[in-house]
Enzyme design. Structure first.
Site, PDB file in Angstrom:
ATOM      1  N   ARG A 147     -37.771 -20.734 -29.647  1.00 51.68           N
ATOM      2  CA  ARG A 147     -38.744 -20.419 -30.279  1.00 51.68           C
ATOM      3  C   ARG A 147     -39.452 -19.153 -29.922  1.00 51.68           C
ATOM      4  O   ARG A 147     -39.816 -19.237 -28.707  1.00 51.68           O
ATOM      5  CB  ARG A 147     -39.572 -21.517 -30.757  1.00 51.68           C
ATOM      6  CG  ARG A 147     -40.733 -21.284 -31.794  1.00 51.68           C
ATOM      7  CD  ARG A 147     -41.671 -22.339 -32.007  1.00 51.68           C
ATOM      8  NE  ARG A 147     -42.993 -22.225 -31.242  1.00 51.68           N
ATOM      9  CZ  ARG A 147     -44.012 -22.817 -31.404  1.00 51.68           C
ATOM     10  NH1 ARG A 147     -44.100 -23.238 -32.543  1.00 51.68           N
ATOM     11  NH2 ARG A 147     -45.040 -22.315 -30.781  1.00 51.68           N
ATOM     12  N   TYR A 159     -51.978 -18.497 -32.320  1.00 53.56           N
ATOM     13  CA  TYR A 159     -51.132 -19.698 -32.268  1.00 53.56           C
ATOM     14  C   TYR A 159     -49.812 -19.445 -31.209  1.00 53.56           C
ATOM     15  O   TYR A 159     -49.198 -18.431 -31.661  1.00 53.56           O
ATOM     16  CB  TYR A 159     -51.125 -19.986 -33.521  1.00 53.56           C
ATOM     17  CG  TYR A 159     -49.874 -21.110 -33.554  1.00 53.56           C
ATOM     18  CD1 TYR A 159     -50.230 -22.485 -32.963  1.00 53.56           C
ATOM     19  CD2 TYR A 159     -48.564 -20.721 -33.656  1.00 53.56           C
ATOM     20  CE1 TYR A 159     -49.297 -23.249 -32.917  1.00 53.56           C
ATOM     21  CE2 TYR A 159     -47.371 -21.809 -33.671  1.00 53.56           C
ATOM     22  CZ  TYR A 159     -47.951 -22.925 -33.141  1.00 53.56           C
ATOM     23  OH  TYR A 159     -46.926 -24.044 -32.936  1.00 53.56           O
ATOM     24  N   ASP A 216     -42.496 -19.628 -35.645  1.00 52.92           N
ATOM     25  CA  ASP A 216     -43.390 -20.314 -36.557  1.00 52.92           C
ATOM     26  C   ASP A 216     -44.591 -19.567 -37.024  1.00 52.92           C
ATOM     27  O   ASP A 216     -45.405 -19.041 -36.279  1.00 52.92           O
ATOM     28  CB  ASP A 216     -44.087 -21.570 -35.606  1.00 52.92           C
ATOM     29  CG  ASP A 216     -44.910 -22.658 -36.071  1.00 52.92           C
ATOM     30  OD1 ASP A 216     -45.339 -22.409 -37.567  1.00 52.92           O
ATOM     31  OD2 ASP A 216     -45.129 -23.845 -35.559  1.00 52.92           O
ATOM     32  N   HIS A 218     -47.054 -20.938 -38.922  1.00 57.68           N
ATOM     33  CA  HIS A 218     -48.195 -21.813 -38.738  1.00 57.68           C
ATOM     34  C   HIS A 218     -49.083 -21.690 -40.041  1.00 57.68           C
ATOM     35  O   HIS A 218     -50.386 -21.872 -39.763  1.00 57.68           O
ATOM     36  CB  HIS A 218     -49.042 -21.592 -37.337  1.00 57.68           C
ATOM     37  CG  HIS A 218     -49.353 -22.975 -36.923  1.00 57.68           C
ATOM     38  ND1 HIS A 218     -50.489 -23.359 -36.643  1.00 57.68           N
ATOM     39  CD2 HIS A 218     -48.509 -23.552 -36.272  1.00 57.68           C
ATOM     40  CE1 HIS A 218     -50.597 -24.458 -36.079  1.00 57.68           C
ATOM     41  NE2 HIS A 218     -49.340 -24.798 -35.771  1.00 57.68           N
ATOM     42  N   GLU A 242     -40.515 -21.012 -39.644  1.00 57.64           N
ATOM     43  CA  GLU A 242     -41.288 -22.219 -39.836  1.00 57.64           C
ATOM     44  C   GLU A 242     -42.687 -22.098 -40.567  1.00 57.64           C
ATOM     45  O   GLU A 242     -43.414 -21.161 -40.159  1.00 57.64           O
ATOM     46  CB  GLU A 242     -41.446 -22.844 -38.395  1.00 57.64           C
ATOM     47  CG  GLU A 242     -42.158 -24.212 -38.704  1.00 57.64           C
ATOM     48  CD  GLU A 242     -42.566 -24.723 -37.127  1.00 57.64           C
ATOM     49  OE1 GLU A 242     -41.905 -24.427 -36.123  1.00 57.64           O
ATOM     50  OE2 GLU A 242     -43.272 -25.679 -37.028  1.00 57.64           O
ATOM     51  N   GLU A 268     -44.210 -30.225 -40.992  1.00 54.60           N
ATOM     52  CA  GLU A 268     -44.954 -30.952 -39.444  1.00 54.60           C
ATOM     53  C   GLU A 268     -46.420 -31.629 -40.033  1.00 54.60           C
ATOM     54  O   GLU A 268     -46.471 -32.708 -39.198  1.00 54.60           O
ATOM     55  CB  GLU A 268     -45.160 -30.051 -38.298  1.00 54.60           C
ATOM     56  CG  GLU A 268     -46.097 -28.995 -38.742  1.00 54.60           C
ATOM     57  CD  GLU A 268     -46.136 -28.233 -37.148  1.00 54.60           C
ATOM     58  OE1 GLU A 268     -44.959 -27.604 -36.842  1.00 54.60           O
ATOM     59  OE2 GLU A 268     -47.211 -27.928 -36.617  1.00 54.60           O
ATOM     60  N   ARG A 289     -39.296 -30.489 -41.239  1.00 57.07           N
ATOM     61  CA  ARG A 289     -40.270 -30.659 -39.781  1.00 57.07           C
ATOM     62  C   ARG A 289     -40.750 -31.867 -39.456  1.00 57.07           C
ATOM     63  O   ARG A 289     -41.535 -31.984 -38.520  1.00 57.07           O
ATOM     64  CB  ARG A 289     -41.012 -29.421 -39.891  1.00 57.07           C
ATOM     65  CG  ARG A 289     -40.552 -27.928 -39.836  1.00 57.07           C
ATOM     66  CD  ARG A 289     -39.803 -28.144 -38.215  1.00 57.07           C
ATOM     67  NE  ARG A 289     -41.173 -27.655 -37.206  1.00 57.07           N
ATOM     68  CZ  ARG A 289     -41.145 -28.075 -36.098  1.00 57.07           C
ATOM     69  NH1 ARG A 289     -40.026 -28.940 -35.447  1.00 57.07           N
ATOM     70  NH2 ARG A 289     -42.046 -27.845 -35.300  1.00 57.07           N
ATOM     71  N   TRP A 408     -55.253 -22.444 -39.249  1.00 56.79           N
ATOM     72  CA  TRP A 408     -54.832 -22.149 -37.997  1.00 56.79           C
ATOM     73  C   TRP A 408     -53.582 -22.514 -37.825  1.00 56.79           C
ATOM     74  O   TRP A 408     -52.794 -23.295 -38.413  1.00 56.79           O
ATOM     75  CB  TRP A 408     -55.755 -23.142 -37.050  1.00 56.79           C
ATOM     76  CG  TRP A 408     -55.332 -22.877 -35.626  1.00 56.79           C
ATOM     77  CD1 TRP A 408     -55.401 -21.832 -35.064  1.00 56.79           C
ATOM     78  CD2 TRP A 408     -54.428 -23.801 -34.808  1.00 56.79           C
ATOM     79  NE1 TRP A 408     -55.132 -21.832 -33.601  1.00 56.79           N
ATOM     80  CE2 TRP A 408     -54.116 -23.039 -33.783  1.00 56.79           C
ATOM     81  CE3 TRP A 408     -53.760 -24.905 -35.023  1.00 56.79           C
ATOM     82  CZ2 TRP A 408     -53.515 -23.482 -32.735  1.00 56.79           C
ATOM     83  CZ3 TRP A 408     -53.068 -25.421 -34.289  1.00 56.79           C
ATOM     84  CH2 TRP A 408     -52.886 -24.811 -33.048  1.00 56.79           C
TER      85      TRP A 408
HETATM   86  O1  KDG Z   1     -51.287 -30.904 -33.126  1.00 58.76           O
HETATM   87  C1  KDG Z   1     -50.722 -29.547 -33.731  1.00 58.76           C
HETATM   88  C2  KDG Z   1     -49.219 -29.069 -33.057  1.00 58.76           C
HETATM   89  O2  KDG Z   1     -48.391 -30.020 -32.942  1.00 58.76           O
HETATM   90  C3  KDG Z   1     -48.861 -27.989 -33.685  1.00 58.76           C
HETATM   91  O3  KDG Z   1     -49.750 -26.750 -33.653  1.00 58.76           O
HETATM   92  C4  KDG Z   1     -47.713 -27.413 -33.043  1.00 58.76           C
HETATM   93  O4  KDG Z   1     -46.838 -25.870 -34.789  1.00 58.76           O
HETATM   94  C5  KDG Z   1     -46.665 -26.704 -33.839  1.00 58.76           C
HETATM   95  C6  KDG Z   1     -45.210 -26.785 -33.526  1.00 58.76           C
HETATM   96  O5  KDG Z   1     -44.228 -26.202 -34.346  1.00 58.76           O
HETATM   97  O6  KDG Z   1     -44.673 -27.461 -32.393  1.00 58.76           O
HETATM   98 MG    MG Z   2     -45.006 -25.621 -36.231  1.00 59.00          MG
END
Ligand code: KDG
Ligand code: MG
Length: 408
Positions: A147, A159, A216, A218, A242, A268, A289, A408
């Site tokens: 990643r 992030y 990611d 995010h 992602e 996630e 995810r 975030w």
């Molecule tokens: O608790 C939040 C994290 O698990 C997250 O920010 C991690 O996005 C994440 C990832 O893809 O591992």
């Molecule tokens: Mg993630």
């Protein structure tokens, strides 16, 4: 075999973890991960105050009935606190069943479908030079999928980018700061969209066309911005993009999907199958995810993946360090058992965490394996756990340059 006692252990070996410990009348102990990063004590209370008293005296073998009892019986369905609590009970009961049977949980799920689970590592750097170093360290460690996250010119900390590491130094990014209030980061979507394709162009030029690369976003983009990013990354052949856009509005992914062939992974922060319904039936994503910890446990995620299999959608379970080694082990048993496995995220836990949780899973030649111990294969050292006291910790929040709150 009845459930005799149910305990909740909160420990903080570098970061907070909530673990459910279920003990049967025969003295068999099962563990479940209930960690919800930044909101840990809410799940601990849910389990202690509202679940443990209902479990004592129940038949430990009746996993499905207990799952339905906690889900339907709460009346208030879904939500991350409820689903993490149910997940922990479910994992603990599978752990017990495996120990009683003398078999690793993956055997109870149908046995092995593959030699091991392809894992991806996190690489990051505030500059290309630091990013390349981080990628090389992960490749040297045996990872075969990476990643890629980088700093964005003009922005501070973003992030997925930790402290820049020296050659050979291991990744140590822990996003939940041990702070009384969340740290604030800033964000500029335009700068990000202009920068990221240049990063992937450079990474492909340096590391070649074959290395599976992931990214990611995010949850920060609109569907249209996601489509733009997906298109601009097509020449670099990503394994997946992602969380391009927040998933609450599942229909938003139709726009992304119709505009780009970059594979999409999402989920996630989802808590179960209903968050995926449109995404799966319309084949709007390629990878699920979820973590076992946040989506209702082994039983629920197994069903989710069987549903996804009908639409050629694969797994890519969430595996950051805020999923405890128990949650990680649960994912690995599913990874080797299900047919539609895709990839497994793997961030190694720090040494203090591995003192508290004695794991038996392995990482060899890029592949993770849950091991052959009966149950989930993780033990909790209660003495070590007690020596790491809970410390409040929060994920950062994010603001646009004019101060507006953003995802975030
Ligand atoms: O608790 C939040 C994290 O698990 C997250 O920010 C991690 O996005 C994440 C990832 O893809 O591992
Ligand atoms: Mg993630």
């Amino acid at each position: 075999m009845k459930i005799e006692s149910v305990d909740v252990v909160v420990t903080s070996p570098g970061r907070n973890f909530v673990t459910l410990v279920v003990t049967t009348s025969d003295g068999v102990v099962g563990l479940g991960d209930a960690t919800l990063n930044g909101r840990e004590l809410a799940v601990a209370s849910y389990l202690r105050d509202h679940v443990a008293p209902l479990l004592v005296g129940r038949e430990a073998h009746n996993i499905e009935d207990t799952w339905q009892y906690l889900y339907r019986g709460a009346y208030w369905r879904r939500g991350p606190v409820t689903m993490a609590a149910i997940a922990a009970v479910d994992m603990a009961l599978w752990d017990i069943k495996g120990k009683v049977a003398g078999l690793p949980v993956y055997q109870l799920l149908g046995g092995r479908s593959r030699r091991g689970a392809l894992a991806y590592a996190h690489a990051s750097g505030s500059t290309l030079e630091a990013l390349f170093r981080s990628i090389r360290t992960n490749l040297d460690d045996g990872f075969r999928a990476i990643r890629v996250q980088t700093g964005v010119p003009g922005l501070g900390k973003v992030y997925g980018v930790g402290r820049d590491l020296a050659a050979g130094e291991r990744y140590d990014y822990e996003p939940a700061g041990r702070v009384a209030v969340p740290v604030e980061e800033s964000w500029d979507t335009g700068a990000y969209l202009r920068h990221i394709p240049t990063v992937f162009e450079a990474v492909r030029a340096e590391f070649g066309p074959a290395l599976p690369l992931l990214h990611d976003a995010h949850h920060r983009l609109t569907p249209n911005q996601s489509a733009q990013l997906g298109r601009s990354l097509e020449p670099y052949d990503l394994f997946w993009l992602e969380d391009c856009t927040p998933g609450e509005n599942q229909e938003g992914l139709r726009r992304v999907r119709s505009q780009t062939t970059t594979p999409l992974a999402i989920g996630e922060v989802f808590t179960g199958v209903f968050d995926y319904q449109t995404l799966i039936t319309e084949q709007l994503i390629d990878y699920v995810r979820s973590s076992v910890t946040h989506a209702g446990g082994i039983s629920a995620v197994r069903k989710l993946m069987d549903f996804a299999a009908m639409y050629q959608i694969k797994s890519g379970f969430h595996g950051p360090t805020d999923v405890s080694p128990v949650g990680m082990a649960a994912a690995l048993h599913l990874d080797v058992a299900i047919h539609n496995f895709g990839i497994q995220e793997y961030m190694q836990h720090n040494s203090q965490t591995l003192e508290v949780f004695r794991t038996s899973y392995t990482f060899v030649d890029g592949l993770l394996d849950p091991g052959e111990l009966p149950g989930l294969g993780v033990e909790l050292d209660l003495e070590a756990a007690a020596s790491f006291e809970y410390t409040p910790a929060y994920l950062p929040v994010n603001r646009l340059l004019d101060g507006t709150m953003h995802d975030w």
